[in-house]
Design an enzyme around this catalytic site. Structure first.
Site, PDB file in Angstrom:
ATOM      1  N   GLY A   1     -36.637   5.507   5.188  1.00 29.70           N
ATOM      2  CA  GLY A   1     -36.478   4.112   4.828  1.00 29.70           C
ATOM      3  C   GLY A   1     -36.467   3.867   3.329  1.00 29.70           C
ATOM      4  O   GLY A   1     -36.276   4.786   2.524  1.00 29.70           O
TER       5      GLY A   1
ATOM      6  N   SER B   1     -38.124   6.868  -3.630  1.00 23.29           N
ATOM      7  CA  SER B   1     -38.856   7.976  -4.255  1.00 23.29           C
ATOM      8  C   SER B   1     -37.904   9.026  -4.815  1.00 23.29           C
ATOM      9  O   SER B   1     -38.171   9.619  -5.867  1.00 23.29           O
ATOM     10  CB  SER B   1     -39.822   8.616  -3.243  1.00 23.29           C
ATOM     11  OG  SER B   1     -39.132   9.301  -2.214  1.00 23.29           O
TER      12      SER B   1
ATOM     13  N   GLU C   1      -9.563  34.819   3.544  1.00 19.36           N
ATOM     14  CA  GLU C   1      -8.646  35.891   3.193  1.00 19.36           C
ATOM     15  C   GLU C   1      -8.261  36.716   4.414  1.00 19.36           C
ATOM     16  O   GLU C   1      -7.113  37.144   4.562  1.00 19.36           O
ATOM     17  CB  GLU C   1      -9.271  36.799   2.128  1.00 19.36           C
ATOM     18  CG  GLU C   1      -9.611  36.081   0.829  1.00 19.36           C
ATOM     19  CD  GLU C   1     -11.050  35.559   0.792  1.00 19.36           C
ATOM     20  OE1 GLU C   1     -11.649  35.611  -0.282  1.00 19.36           O
ATOM     21  OE2 GLU C   1     -11.558  35.118   1.852  1.00 19.36           O
TER      22      GLU C   1
END
Length: 351
Positions: free
Chosen positions: A295, A301, A59
């Site tokens: 990896g 996971s 703005e």
């Protein structure tokens, strides 16, 4: 906060706000990307976007861009902004006050700001000053623009992007210590662009040990992300590139270690939900987005507990190996689109 009627012109100007805001990707975090346009009777007399964290908001740049001969039109114009104007003092003064000071009669807003210090307060201040406020213009597009910011403040965790490269038969690495180079040089440049867009890059112990990656941004313009390394037992030798102290690096470990300027040890517990602990740490550290580069075990996971937002899977159609480390098994994802760069096909998924 009622959504008022709007025109096709409103959507057109809001799209301009979004297009400009995107130019701040990777440079304004942890602030949101914001674009703003000032319109008088169908003519844009000012525009701007948030370009750099700590510098002027959209703005401010928009109003400041108005030419001297058009300044007399500001109080008769409509301001478009992709995100609710801030109402608090941070690195810069509140934008809501600037709008009120310039006597702008109407403000059209794409979506609200979920940050607790704003979240409706900016709109409320404008309305109390007698300004007409229209909300919800291209609302979904404006939220998507700041998906990292919204995820961080609503879910209290960083936005998670999974990335890996695989052979045409689904392997991401050799079984032994030999490094397997999968993606081509053009795709590698794209990956470095991705790095420049996110706050941090996360990798696991085995990836760092086998590949010795620098995890920096060498092939694209922009910043280097914070390097996040999971090394629970501190098995990684200090000679590796991730410990070169050339950029901020955080090591998640189960042991207590002292920190220095560019290398921070963050203690997490063994045997507990490690992905959750990492994301909680990132929230505490104000890291709004994480690109997980490997990896396979670390990626899997996060997939297994459903803690991811996007996945980008690179497949080299020309590379085939007989045995190796299997690529992660992606579940719960929807394919959005695919692109091909010479030998590499990239599939983009959302969760």
């Amino acid at each position: 906060m009622d959504v008022q009627s709007h025109t096709m012109d409103d959507a057109l100007y809001m799209q301009r706000c979004i297009d400009m805001a995107k130019l701040g990707l990777g440079a304004v975090a942890p602030n949101p990307m914001v674009g703003s346009v000032l319109v008088h009777e169908g003519r844009i007399i000012g525009e701007g976007y948030h370009q750099q964290y700590g510098e002027a908001h959209a703005e401010v740049r928009c109003i400041g861009s108005v030419r001297d001969e058009d300044k007399c039109l500001i109080y008769k114009s409509t301001l478009y902004v992709s995100l609710e104007p801030c109402a608090h003092f941070g690195k810069t003064p509140p934008c809501s006050s600037l709008i009120i000071e310039n006597k702008i009669p109407k403000v059209v807003i794409g979506c609200y700001d979920p940050f607790k210090q704003v979240n409706g307060k900016g709109i409320e201040q404008l309305q109390q000053a007698g300004i007409v406020v229209v909300t919800g213009i291209l609302e979904n597009e404006c939220k998507q623009l700041n998906k990292r910011f919204f995820t961080f403040h609503i879910q209290q965790r960083p936005y998670i992007i999974l990335k890996w490269a695989q052979t045409n038969n689904g392997f991401i690495a050799h079984k032994g210590n030999e490094r397997l180079y999968i993606s081509n040089e053009y795709t590698n440049r794209l990956v470095h662009k991705w790095r420049s867009e996110e706050a941090a890059i996360l990798v696991g112990t085995n990836t760092v040990m086998k590949d010795d990656p620098a995890l920096n941004n060498r092939l694209w313009k922009g910043k280097c992300s914070v390097r996040l390394v999971l090394d629970m037992d501190l098995r990684l030798p200090p000679s590796l590139q991730v410990f070169d102290r050339k950029q901020s690096t955080i090591v998640f470990t189960s042991t207590t270690q002292s920190n220095d300027n560019n290398l921070v040890y963050y203690q997490i517990e063994k045997g507990k939900n490690i992905p959750q602990q990492i994301l909680h740490a990132c929230y505490q550290l104000n890291i709004q987005s994480v690109l997980i580069e490997g990896g396979a075990t670390l990626l899997q996971s996060f997939i297994d507990i459903g803690l991811w937002d996007e996945a980008r899977v690179i497949t080299n159609q020309n590379i085939h190996i007989d045995a190796g480390v299997q690529s992660p098994l992606l579940s719960g994802g929807t394919l959005q689109h695919s692109t091909t760069i010479f030998t590499d096909t990239i599939h983009y998924y959302t969760h």
